[in-house]
Scaffold this motif. Structure first.
Motif, PDB file in Angstrom:
ATOM      1  N   ALA A  83       0.772  -1.246   0.166  1.00  0.00           N
ATOM      2  CA  ALA A  83       0.011   0.103   0.022  1.00  0.00           C
ATOM      3  C   ALA A  83       0.868   1.095  -0.007  1.00  0.00           C
ATOM      4  O   ALA A  83       1.910   1.485   0.924  1.00  0.00           O
ATOM      5  CB  ALA A  83      -0.736  -0.085   1.381  1.00  0.00           C
ATOM      6  N   LEU A  84       0.734   1.965  -0.701  1.00  0.00           N
ATOM      7  CA  LEU A  84       1.493   3.320  -1.105  1.00  0.00           C
ATOM      8  C   LEU A  84       0.927   4.439  -0.591  1.00  0.00           C
ATOM      9  O   LEU A  84      -0.189   4.915  -1.114  1.00  0.00           O
ATOM     10  CB  LEU A  84       1.962   3.390  -2.643  1.00  0.00           C
ATOM     11  N   THR A  85       1.509   5.162   0.293  1.00  0.00           N
ATOM     12  CA  THR A  85       0.950   6.359   0.698  1.00  0.00           C
ATOM     13  C   THR A  85       1.963   7.550   1.029  1.00  0.00           C
ATOM     14  O   THR A  85       3.303   7.232   0.952  1.00  0.00           O
ATOM     15  CB  THR A  85       0.458   6.327   2.238  1.00  0.00           C
ATOM     16  N   TRP A  86       1.470   8.652   1.236  1.00  0.00           N
ATOM     17  CA  TRP A  86       2.567   9.821   1.548  1.00  0.00           C
ATOM     18  C   TRP A  86       2.584  10.068   3.042  1.00  0.00           C
ATOM     19  O   TRP A  86       1.310   9.687   3.852  1.00  0.00           O
ATOM     20  CB  TRP A  86       2.000  11.128   0.939  1.00  0.00           C
ATOM     21  N   SER A  87       3.609  10.285   3.643  1.00  0.00           N
ATOM     22  CA  SER A  87       3.722  10.207   5.032  1.00  0.00           C
ATOM     23  C   SER A  87       4.376  11.586   5.544  1.00  0.00           C
ATOM     24  O   SER A  87       5.456  11.979   5.026  1.00  0.00           O
ATOM     25  CB  SER A  87       4.765   9.238   5.690  1.00  0.00           C
ATOM     26  N   ASN A  88       3.617  12.626   6.054  1.00  0.00           N
ATOM     27  CA  ASN A  88       4.359  13.838   6.294  1.00  0.00           C
ATOM     28  C   ASN A  88       5.231  13.678   7.521  1.00  0.00           C
ATOM     29  O   ASN A  88       6.433  14.337   7.675  1.00  0.00           O
ATOM     30  CB  ASN A  88       3.069  14.844   6.842  1.00  0.00           C
ATOM     31  N   GLU A  89       4.865  12.603   8.351  1.00  0.00           N
ATOM     32  CA  GLU A  89       5.921  12.288   9.492  1.00  0.00           C
ATOM     33  C   GLU A  89       7.278  11.930   8.758  1.00  0.00           C
ATOM     34  O   GLU A  89       8.125  12.488   9.578  1.00  0.00           O
ATOM     35  CB  GLU A  89       5.248  11.357  10.219  1.00  0.00           C
ATOM     36  N   ALA A  90       7.263  11.088   7.903  1.00  0.00           N
ATOM     37  CA  ALA A  90       8.353  10.779   7.516  1.00  0.00           C
ATOM     38  C   ALA A  90       9.151  11.350   6.189  1.00  0.00           C
ATOM     39  O   ALA A  90      10.122  11.451   5.834  1.00  0.00           O
ATOM     40  CB  ALA A  90       8.131   9.027   6.770  1.00  0.00           C
ATOM     41  N   GLY A  91       7.916  12.318   5.710  1.00  0.00           N
ATOM     42  CA  GLY A  91       8.796  13.438   4.802  1.00  0.00           C
ATOM     43  C   GLY A  91       8.825  12.848   3.505  1.00  0.00           C
ATOM     44  O   GLY A  91       9.494  13.242   2.460  1.00  0.00           O
ATOM     45  N   GLY A  92       7.983  11.855   3.249  1.00  0.00           N
ATOM     46  CA  GLY A  92       7.628  11.204   1.669  1.00  0.00           C
ATOM     47  C   GLY A  92       6.958  10.201   1.648  1.00  0.00           C
ATOM     48  O   GLY A  92       6.040   9.881   2.534  1.00  0.00           O
TER      49      GLY A  92
END
Length: 151
Positions: A69-78
């Motif tokens: 599952a592919l998502t964007w993570s603000n926490e991880a920065g990408g």
């Protein structure tokens, strides 16, 4: 083992393997069979939200899958790549196939900011592999809402 993209010819293998996965210690609950069929159709028609890699043996028979599952993570920065399901045929476990699948995920999504997965306490062999590969436990509890609440 050859690691490759899922193909239309993998349908029966995928559906049977997902069923086995959801009846194993890897998860805490079952899912409706139609969910796997819908996921397969989505994968076959292309989506920016999911991907699936297959490990096949020397005869070309699929022996493991890794659903992403592919998502964007603000926490991880990408980009965050969730290893949502990783299932190796029972007879082939302990032969490094899971490790090869994870390496293939890392190679394909080498610009990802984070790789994430879930593991149940009832699946210590998988947890040991994930720790060996550098995954760390998060102090988060997860919560889900499958049916939207009317506010």
């Amino acid at each position: 083992m050859l690691i490759r993209q899922i193909q239309p010819s993998d349908r029966d293998y995928f559906l049977q393997s997902v069923h086995a996965f959801y009846h194993s210690p890897a998860v805490d609950h079952e899912i409706p069979a139609q969910n796997a069929a819908r996921t397969f159709e989505l994968l076959m028609h292309g989506t920016p939200y999911a991907d699936c890699l297959i490990a096949e043996d020397e005869t070309g028979a699929p022996r493991a899958y890794c659903l992403l599952a592919l998502t964007w993570s603000n926490e991880a920065g990408g980009l965050c790549v969730w290893l949502d399901e990783l299932m190796v045929d029972d007879a082939l476990r302990g032969q490094g196939i899971g490790k090869k699948l994870i390496a293939a995920v890392h190679e394909k999504y080498n610009t990802a900011a984070r790789y994430r997965l879930e593991v149940t306490a009832a699946n210590p062999r998988a947890a040991a592999l994930y720790h060996l590969l550098g995954f760390e436990a998060l102090p988060y509890e997860q919560m889900v809402l499958d049916t939207p609440v009317t506010l």
